[in-house]
Scaffold this motif. Structure first.
Motif, PDB file in Angstrom:
ATOM      1  N   GLY A 117       6.468  47.640  24.171  1.00 54.84           N
ATOM      2  CA  GLY A 117       6.741  46.513  25.096  1.00 54.84           C
ATOM      3  C   GLY A 117       6.178  45.030  25.369  1.00 54.84           C
ATOM      4  O   GLY A 117       4.823  45.106  23.483  1.00 54.84           O
ATOM      5  N   HIS A 145       8.854  50.378  20.570  1.00 55.74           N
ATOM      6  CA  HIS A 145       9.146  49.928  21.519  1.00 55.74           C
ATOM      7  C   HIS A 145       7.520  50.886  22.910  1.00 55.74           C
ATOM      8  O   HIS A 145       7.995  50.677  23.925  1.00 55.74           O
ATOM      9  CB  HIS A 145       9.261  52.344  22.036  1.00 55.74           C
ATOM     10  CG  HIS A 145      10.343  52.426  23.562  1.00 55.74           C
ATOM     11  ND1 HIS A 145      11.681  51.569  23.902  1.00 55.74           N
ATOM     12  CD2 HIS A 145       9.596  53.269  24.656  1.00 55.74           C
ATOM     13  CE1 HIS A 145      11.419  52.437  25.025  1.00 55.74           C
ATOM     14  NE2 HIS A 145      10.438  52.982  26.006  1.00 55.74           N
ATOM     15  N   SER A 202       3.603  53.328  26.047  1.00 51.28           N
ATOM     16  CA  SER A 202       4.598  54.627  26.591  1.00 51.28           C
ATOM     17  C   SER A 202       4.586  55.443  25.399  1.00 51.28           C
ATOM     18  O   SER A 202       5.270  56.440  25.680  1.00 51.28           O
ATOM     19  CB  SER A 202       5.730  53.771  25.744  1.00 51.28           C
ATOM     20  OG  SER A 202       7.151  52.968  26.757  1.00 51.28           O
ATOM     21  N   GLN A 231       7.559  42.058  21.398  1.00 52.49           N
ATOM     22  CA  GLN A 231       6.129  43.726  21.451  1.00 52.49           C
ATOM     23  C   GLN A 231       5.452  43.353  20.343  1.00 52.49           C
ATOM     24  O   GLN A 231       4.812  43.824  20.005  1.00 52.49           O
ATOM     25  CB  GLN A 231       6.928  44.183  20.867  1.00 52.49           C
ATOM     26  CG  GLN A 231       8.531  44.887  22.260  1.00 52.49           C
ATOM     27  CD  GLN A 231       8.844  45.871  21.751  1.00 52.49           C
ATOM     28  OE1 GLN A 231       8.373  46.883  22.228  1.00 52.49           O
ATOM     29  NE2 GLN A 231      10.153  46.069  20.903  1.00 52.49           N
ATOM     30  N   TRP A 287       4.779  49.095  29.917  1.00 52.28           N
ATOM     31  CA  TRP A 287       4.864  47.436  29.447  1.00 52.28           C
ATOM     32  C   TRP A 287       7.410  48.100  29.591  1.00 52.28           C
ATOM     33  O   TRP A 287       7.514  46.997  29.752  1.00 52.28           O
ATOM     34  CB  TRP A 287       4.825  47.215  28.602  1.00 52.28           C
ATOM     35  CG  TRP A 287       3.194  46.651  28.176  1.00 52.28           C
ATOM     36  CD1 TRP A 287       2.464  47.703  27.915  1.00 52.28           C
ATOM     37  CD2 TRP A 287       3.020  45.835  29.250  1.00 52.28           C
ATOM     38  NE1 TRP A 287       1.297  47.225  27.786  1.00 52.28           N
ATOM     39  CE2 TRP A 287       1.953  45.636  28.520  1.00 52.28           C
ATOM     40  CE3 TRP A 287       2.834  44.556  30.146  1.00 52.28           C
ATOM     41  CZ2 TRP A 287       0.163  45.587  29.680  1.00 52.28           C
ATOM     42  CZ3 TRP A 287       2.286  44.568  30.853  1.00 52.28           C
ATOM     43  CH2 TRP A 287       1.011  44.064  30.032  1.00 52.28           C
ATOM     44  N   TRP A 288       7.247  48.517  29.206  1.00 54.47           N
ATOM     45  CA  TRP A 288       8.795  49.057  29.671  1.00 54.47           C
ATOM     46  C   TRP A 288       9.473  49.446  31.164  1.00 54.47           C
ATOM     47  O   TRP A 288      10.882  49.524  31.798  1.00 54.47           O
ATOM     48  CB  TRP A 288       9.309  50.042  29.009  1.00 54.47           C
ATOM     49  CG  TRP A 288      10.096  49.390  27.686  1.00 54.47           C
ATOM     50  CD1 TRP A 288       8.953  49.711  27.083  1.00 54.47           C
ATOM     51  CD2 TRP A 288      10.689  48.942  26.913  1.00 54.47           C
ATOM     52  NE1 TRP A 288       9.163  48.909  25.032  1.00 54.47           N
ATOM     53  CE2 TRP A 288      10.487  48.651  25.528  1.00 54.47           C
ATOM     54  CE3 TRP A 288      11.743  48.042  27.366  1.00 54.47           C
ATOM     55  CZ2 TRP A 288      10.803  47.691  24.660  1.00 54.47           C
ATOM     56  CZ3 TRP A 288      12.554  47.387  26.591  1.00 54.47           C
ATOM     57  CH2 TRP A 288      12.293  47.291  25.321  1.00 54.47           C
TER      58      TRP A 288
END
Lengths: 336, 336
Positions: free
Chosen positions: A107, A105, A189, A129, B313-314
């Motif tokens: 990104g 996760h 994140s 990613q 990045w999301w």
């Protein structure tokens, strides 16, 4: 009061730009060997604490369970360049834990390394990613969660046990509470907790000396540090300061850059850790301050990371990036 | 005394980084409508004065002699993105003056525009001097030299008549002497002269009002400005502030970015010029300050250049880049 000017740039006979910031150097007890500027304001260490974020990967037994090599542990501590080697190693870590790229996760972003980024473009391939500079850290977090029978989905959330375990390790080593008031979310994140530079400096002194820590934790930290010193190209990448300096001075210097002008590191022989933050977040100033400090303590590294001249596109020198008088004076007065 | 904080960035509930700087807004007489920070220290305007560096191209008759279009004059004022269109136009300017790419001395660098840079990599082609963001400026300088029967070799040297002509024009419009003490060499090898922000602000007010200038000069400046407003995509490039805002508000806003955190511009309807420099050279802060000023005067541009959120990045918002209290207060108090 404004922080002192640490780095300045010149053009012709004038100073063109300057960077203010703060720097702390401390022993494991927290005794400050140097403080410049406000070292008590909370600072997000960002990627500079990746070696500490990797601690549960080793301490829970996840690294052994999945047979992670020293290279893979180093990648978990790194802000890598996104080369084929880096991305492939992150994929291998995920595969060992029974996972794949889509479980990440962090990104996607273009590789930090210019030649790695160009190679992807030349192939007509989009960054994934795995190319994210944090993919090794995230693969380590996921592997820890799998080992601990925790859900992989949401591993990035501040309340997930994977992140809580990291928060507790940071609290225990730093000696300060890390609550919601100092919690931010990093670009990849996952949560990041702000600490004063004085606390980060002593935390890094403890990281390399083990002073005040239980034997199991000391051993886990020693294993993480050894992995980084054996594989400095996996902690950053070709030509980058962390790689170049740690390759030249393994076991003498540990250093790790973070976003927004942060640098942390430590000198095991001297029993000292350091932490700095450039007010404006400039990488050139964080790197310049760090290299000035390391060159003061280890003159052998002078010239390894040329960070002085400002040149035209034809290579003619027309200015300089240099340490400012306040930093020079502080480093000259540093007693080690 | 340190300059005030103009722009700050947040993450979670904390301010993470901040940028200090100075801003002057003045009328053509030099009367200051706003001053924030030290506006009397000499600042290299860098590319922000390209429209003024293009003045001899028009005033000598070189532009007419070689049949330069408004687009080509705009390119001479621009820091272009290095697309095929930009590079091709620079090549056409050189060809009209009987010259070629090898006569340039700006040096080669990868196109500023990310998609133009990627396109070159995908073709396996190396960037040339035509892709240098200054190639239009240099083509204009060379054409002026040819028209004036001056040697093209060395046109970039401070003592060459091409550069002396530019220096005199800058002195005449600004009203200050520009000697060796304030001379630096820009990244593209040509001289650049430092002036106080207060002087740059009034210089830009004179650029758009023509106040105090001879008729021929007023007409030349009006032609240059019209060329930029007709061709904003040649002054910068797709998605960049100078292009986006001047396309939205032609004849109301003239603006031009410069390296190391400089921005200059003017508002013809209001008879005001502005000049700002971020101490640390950060582009994000120079753009943020400029957009805050323009949005204060022309609320219609709000939202045109989204410069607020800091995202993972999301795409999740985890912080902000925002104007700081000192800038907000100064802009709120600005009477126009």
């Amino acid at each position: 009061m404004a922080n002192p000017i640490l780095i300045e740039t010149t053009r012709g006979s004038l100073v063109e730009s300057w960077h203010r910031g703060a720097l702390a150097i401390a022993g494991p007890s927290g005794a400050l060997a140097l403080q410049l500027g406000d070292v008590e304001r909370p600072v997000y260490p960002r990627s500079a604490v990746k070696a500490l974020q990797a601690l549960p990967l080793v301490e829970t037994g996840a690294a052994d369970r999945f047979g992670f090599t020293a290279a893979e542990i180093a990648l978990a501590c790194g802000s890598h360049a996104g080369t084929e080697k880096h991305a492939g190693l992150a994929a291998a870590m995920l595969a060992r834990a029974g996972l794949g790229m889509d479980d990440l996760h962090c990104g996607a972003h273009a590789p930090l390394g210019a030649s790695a980024a160009a190679a992807l473009i030349a192939e007509g391939a989009a960054p994934t990613q795995l190319h994210n500079n944090c993919s090794g850290k995230h693969a380590g977090m996921l592997a820890t969660g799998v080992h601990m029978h925790e859900p992989t989905d949401g591993y990035w959330e501040p309340g997930h046990p994977v992140q809580q375990r990291i928060r507790r390790a940071l609290e225990e080593i730093s000696g300060v509470p890390l609550g919601a008031d100092v919690q931010g979310i990093d670009g990849c994140s996952v949560p990041n907790w702000a600490m004063p530079l004085s606390v980060l400096a002593r935390t890094f002194a403890r990281l390399v000396t083990g002073e005040g820590l239980a034997r199991e934790r000391r051993e886990a930290l020693a294993r993480i540090l050894a992995a980084c010193w054996e594989n400095p190209e996996l902690v950053a990448g070709r030509g980058r300061a962390d790689t170049v300096v740690m390759r030249a001075l393994p076991r003498q210097v540990f250093m790790k850059t973070g976003a927004e002008g942060v640098y942390c590191g430590a000198f095991p022989e001297l029993g000292l850790g350091f932490a700095l933050k450039i007010d404006d977040g400039a990488k050139r100033a964080a790197a310049g301050t760090t290299m000035a400090l390391i060159e003061r303590l280890y003159p052998a590294v002078r010239g390894l990371m040329p960070h002085g001249p400002i040149r035209t596109w034809w290579g003619v020198e027309v200015g300089a990036i240099r340490s400012a008088p306040a930093l020079d004076a502080a480093l000259a007065g540093l007693k080690v």
